[in-house]
Motif scaffolding. Structure first.
Motif, PDB file in Angstrom:
ATOM      1  N   GLU A  13      66.182  41.529  35.984  1.00 53.07           N
ATOM      2  CA  GLU A  13      66.425  41.711  37.472  1.00 53.07           C
ATOM      3  C   GLU A  13      67.844  40.999  37.971  1.00 53.07           C
ATOM      4  O   GLU A  13      68.960  40.883  38.060  1.00 53.07           O
ATOM      5  CB  GLU A  13      65.065  41.136  38.722  1.00 53.07           C
ATOM      6  CG  GLU A  13      65.151  41.835  39.386  1.00 53.07           C
ATOM      7  CD  GLU A  13      65.792  43.236  39.871  1.00 53.07           C
ATOM      8  OE1 GLU A  13      66.858  44.267  40.460  1.00 53.07           O
ATOM      9  OE2 GLU A  13      65.339  44.777  39.486  1.00 53.07           O
ATOM     10  N   ALA A  14      67.456  39.715  36.957  1.00 50.18           N
ATOM     11  CA  ALA A  14      68.176  38.676  37.212  1.00 50.18           C
ATOM     12  C   ALA A  14      69.562  39.532  36.290  1.00 50.18           C
ATOM     13  O   ALA A  14      70.780  38.931  35.958  1.00 50.18           O
ATOM     14  CB  ALA A  14      67.746  37.226  36.751  1.00 50.18           C
ATOM     15  N   ILE A  15      69.129  39.890  35.246  1.00 51.24           N
ATOM     16  CA  ILE A  15      69.656  40.078  33.844  1.00 51.24           C
ATOM     17  C   ILE A  15      71.003  40.664  34.371  1.00 51.24           C
ATOM     18  O   ILE A  15      71.756  40.900  34.295  1.00 51.24           O
ATOM     19  CB  ILE A  15      69.361  40.180  32.436  1.00 51.24           C
ATOM     20  CG1 ILE A  15      69.025  39.541  32.200  1.00 51.24           C
ATOM     21  CG2 ILE A  15      69.562  40.882  32.044  1.00 51.24           C
ATOM     22  CD1 ILE A  15      69.508  38.244  31.960  1.00 51.24           C
ATOM     23  N   LYS A  16      70.182  41.901  35.999  1.00 49.80           N
ATOM     24  CA  LYS A  16      71.082  43.028  35.853  1.00 49.80           C
ATOM     25  C   LYS A  16      71.788  43.011  37.084  1.00 49.80           C
ATOM     26  O   LYS A  16      73.112  43.034  36.999  1.00 49.80           O
ATOM     27  CB  LYS A  16      70.003  44.119  36.870  1.00 49.80           C
ATOM     28  CG  LYS A  16      71.019  45.050  37.612  1.00 49.80           C
ATOM     29  CD  LYS A  16      69.961  46.102  38.226  1.00 49.80           C
ATOM     30  CE  LYS A  16      69.300  44.679  39.915  1.00 49.80           C
ATOM     31  NZ  LYS A  16      69.054  45.593  41.235  1.00 49.80           N
ATOM     32  N   ASN A  17      71.962  41.604  37.936  1.00 52.32           N
ATOM     33  CA  ASN A  17      72.312  40.910  38.712  1.00 52.32           C
ATOM     34  C   ASN A  17      74.234  40.398  38.043  1.00 52.32           C
ATOM     35  O   ASN A  17      75.063  40.870  38.620  1.00 52.32           O
ATOM     36  CB  ASN A  17      71.900  39.933  39.689  1.00 52.32           C
ATOM     37  CG  ASN A  17      71.105  40.821  40.433  1.00 52.32           C
ATOM     38  OD1 ASN A  17      70.927  41.239  40.966  1.00 52.32           O
ATOM     39  ND2 ASN A  17      69.973  39.877  40.878  1.00 52.32           N
ATOM     40  N   PHE A  18      73.180  40.115  36.732  1.00 49.20           N
ATOM     41  CA  PHE A  18      74.807  39.019  35.822  1.00 49.20           C
ATOM     42  C   PHE A  18      75.725  40.351  35.232  1.00 49.20           C
ATOM     43  O   PHE A  18      76.967  40.473  35.144  1.00 49.20           O
ATOM     44  CB  PHE A  18      74.125  38.813  34.818  1.00 49.20           C
ATOM     45  CG  PHE A  18      73.830  37.513  35.008  1.00 49.20           C
ATOM     46  CD1 PHE A  18      74.997  35.649  35.391  1.00 49.20           C
ATOM     47  CD2 PHE A  18      72.547  36.673  34.681  1.00 49.20           C
ATOM     48  CE1 PHE A  18      74.883  35.147  34.934  1.00 49.20           C
ATOM     49  CE2 PHE A  18      72.863  35.306  34.603  1.00 49.20           C
ATOM     50  CZ  PHE A  18      72.974  34.549  35.233  1.00 49.20           C
TER      51      PHE A  18
END
Length: 535
Positions: free
Chosen positions: A76-81
């Motif tokens: 999820e964090a990588i998606k937001n990046f």
């Protein structure tokens, strides 16, 4: 998946990362890298004009840092990046910046995580499988992994207010160039430019750390503990530690370091906190055992996290770019949840006295006694210096470094840095006329200090660095080590011994270039290497 960026890779990891990275997360990180390439094309031109918003610089290094080994495992964090990279790219594109567009300049991310992963599979092919020449591919990968290491150091420095547009300019130029053609000479020069840029990034971080916290001073650090509540801090970030120390003051909690936070005890402005007590545990790969036994809360500040066990998953926290699914992340540096958890937990039931280890032999401390060191060398009392350090890891072959330090003759001095030192950091090696035989220079980024020590000695003896009685015996694991190696190559340092294994992303021809030009050698046996070095 296809990942071979670290030393423990299965050459490559294709089904599951040895680090614990899932294929979906690996593909998302590849997609993030691809999205950053598109952003870089516009940022590069905007920076040239002096008009680039600093938020783009800060975002880029944070995003790159998140793709480094053992940093962020949260899809999820990588998606937001990924989404933010594209949003920033579109903002720049809307300014009418003229560029030579690539496919990445027009990449549109999918709406669902599942579709993003599929896009990541395509990005993986473009990053690692689209080049006909394996040597160019090898040099591009060396450059990419160096960028990730540079980004880590640049991020730490920027947190403390130290930045240089030349660092960001190279990052954008390299990311943009990866989408274009370039011959072997172009990419060889790019690798050396990465080394030059990393030297600047480490210089900035050194200035940031010493400017805020003072120059490290030789300090004895207890390996025992005090009765009471406890928090252990792992990673590398000094600012996070400082914030936590301020927030825990007067709360009856002792704060301990773990891993590469050990050198923090040598900084005067951190030493002043009375509840900042000692060091707990050893290197990153032992954290599952060590954290399971720690009776308090745990804070991970940068890379080095591995899969938290259920026995401590509810008391480990992440901050900065670090992330793990299901682990509470502290975004705003309000560490109240960490403190509250520490107060809930039993802490240590009694004091435990143990041995101490010495830290704080960074360049300022060592060069402060340089005259004495030079006299000892001229008198024949110090025959040779070994820099034995770098990353630690789980492979059995890393016992080489312990054996090397144990077998190094009594008239030699060991400089060490990074988590590789945990193979021997508590060894009693004695001293030579008051100069300890084991000198802990600091964290991995303190390779800058080691370089400055070597340059100062070469000037004092009026010889080139390669003519000094100094040998580099390095262990590597992840991308910051790759960046440091490119820095050593940029500086023309030769005769480096590297282990425990050579990088899987270095092609035979590229390795030949490194051997022919820099005499890089894989480690052999300790006895063979000592004999070859000392005669």
């Amino acid at each position: 998946m296809f990942c071979r960026q670290c030393e423990q890779t299965a050459n490559p990891c294709t089904k599951l990362g040895v680090c614990g990275k899932q294929p979906d997360t690996a593909y998302l990180q590849d997609l993030l890298t691809y999205a950053l390439q598109g952003l870089a094309t516009y940022a590069k031109e905007e920076l040239k004009e002096g008009k680039l918003d600093s938020k783009v610089n800060r975002f880029t290094v944070e995003a790159l840092f998140s793709t480094l080994t053992n940093v962020n495992f949260d899809s999820e964090a990588i998606k937001n990046f990924i989404y933010e990279a594209v949003n920033l790219r579109e903002e720049l594109k809307g300014k009418g910046i003229k560029v030579q567009e690539t496919e990445a300049c027009n990449f549109k991310p999918a709406d669902s995580l599942e579709e993003l992963v599929k896009q990541g599979e395509d990005a993986n092919r473009k990053l690692f499988h689209s080049y006909q020449n394996e040597d160019i591919q090898s040099l591009k990968e060396i450059t990419l992994y160096s960028l990730r290491g540079i980004a880590a150091y640049a991020d730490h420095a920027a947190i403390l207010g130290k930045e240089d547009n030349s660092v960001y300019a190279f990052i954008y130029d390299a990311l943009d160039s990866m989408q274009r053609n370039g011959d072997l000479n172009f990419w060889l020069n790019m690798v050396l430019k990465a080394g030059e840029t990393n030297l600047r990034a480490m210089e900035l971080l050194d200035a940031a750390n010493t400017g805020r916290y003072g120059h490290p001073v030789p300090t004895a650090v207890p390996l025992g503990y005090k009765k009471g509540k406890a928090i252990v801090v792992s990673g590398h970030d000094l600012r996070d530690l400082e914030i936590l120390l301020k927030q825990t003051e007067g709360k009856g909690i002792y704060v301990y370091t773990h891993g590469e936070m050990l050198p923090c005890h040598a900084y005067p402005e951190l030493k002043k906190y009375k509840h900042f007590y000692g060091h707990y545990g050893t290197a990153w790969q032992n954290q599952q055992k060590e954290f399971a036994q720690f009776p308090g809360a745990i804070l991970m500040t940068t890379n080095c996290i591995i899969r938290p066990l259920d026995s401590y998953k509810d008391r480990i926290f992440t901050t900065g770019v670090v992330g793990w699914p299901g682990v509470k992340h502290i975004k705003d540096k309000d560490f109240t949840p960490v403190i509250e958890k520490a107060l809930e937990l039993p802490g240590f039931p009694e004091d435990k006295e143990s041995k101490t280890v010495m830290v704080g032999f960074a360049r300022n401390a060592v060069l402060g006694v340089a005259d004495k060191v030079i006299e000892l060398v001229k008198a024949g009392k110090i025959r040779h210096f070994f820099l034995v350090g770098g990353c630690d890891g789980a492979k059995p072959g890393r016992s080489y470094y312990t054996e090397f330090v144990e077998k190094a003759p009594q008239d030699t001095v060991i400089l060490t840095l990074a988590c590789g030192k945990f193979r021997f950091f508590d060894k009693e090696l004695g001293s030579i006329d008051g100069i300890p035989r084991l000198l802990d220079v600091g964290q991995c980024n303190d390779a800058y200090s080691a370089i400055q020590i070597a340059l100062a000695l070469s000037k004092a003896f009026n010889v080139g660095v390669n003519e000094l009685p100094l040998s580099l015996i390095l262990s590597w694991f992840e991308q910051k080590a790759v960046a440091i190696l490119t820095t050593l190559l940029y500086l023309g340092i030769k005769n480096i011994r590297l282990g425990p294994s050579l990088p899987a992303f270095v092609s035979p021809n590229v390795l030949k270039v490194l051997v022919d030009n820099f005499n890089i050698k894989p480690i052999k046996t300790v006895d063979e290497d000592l004999k070859e070095i000392l005669g």
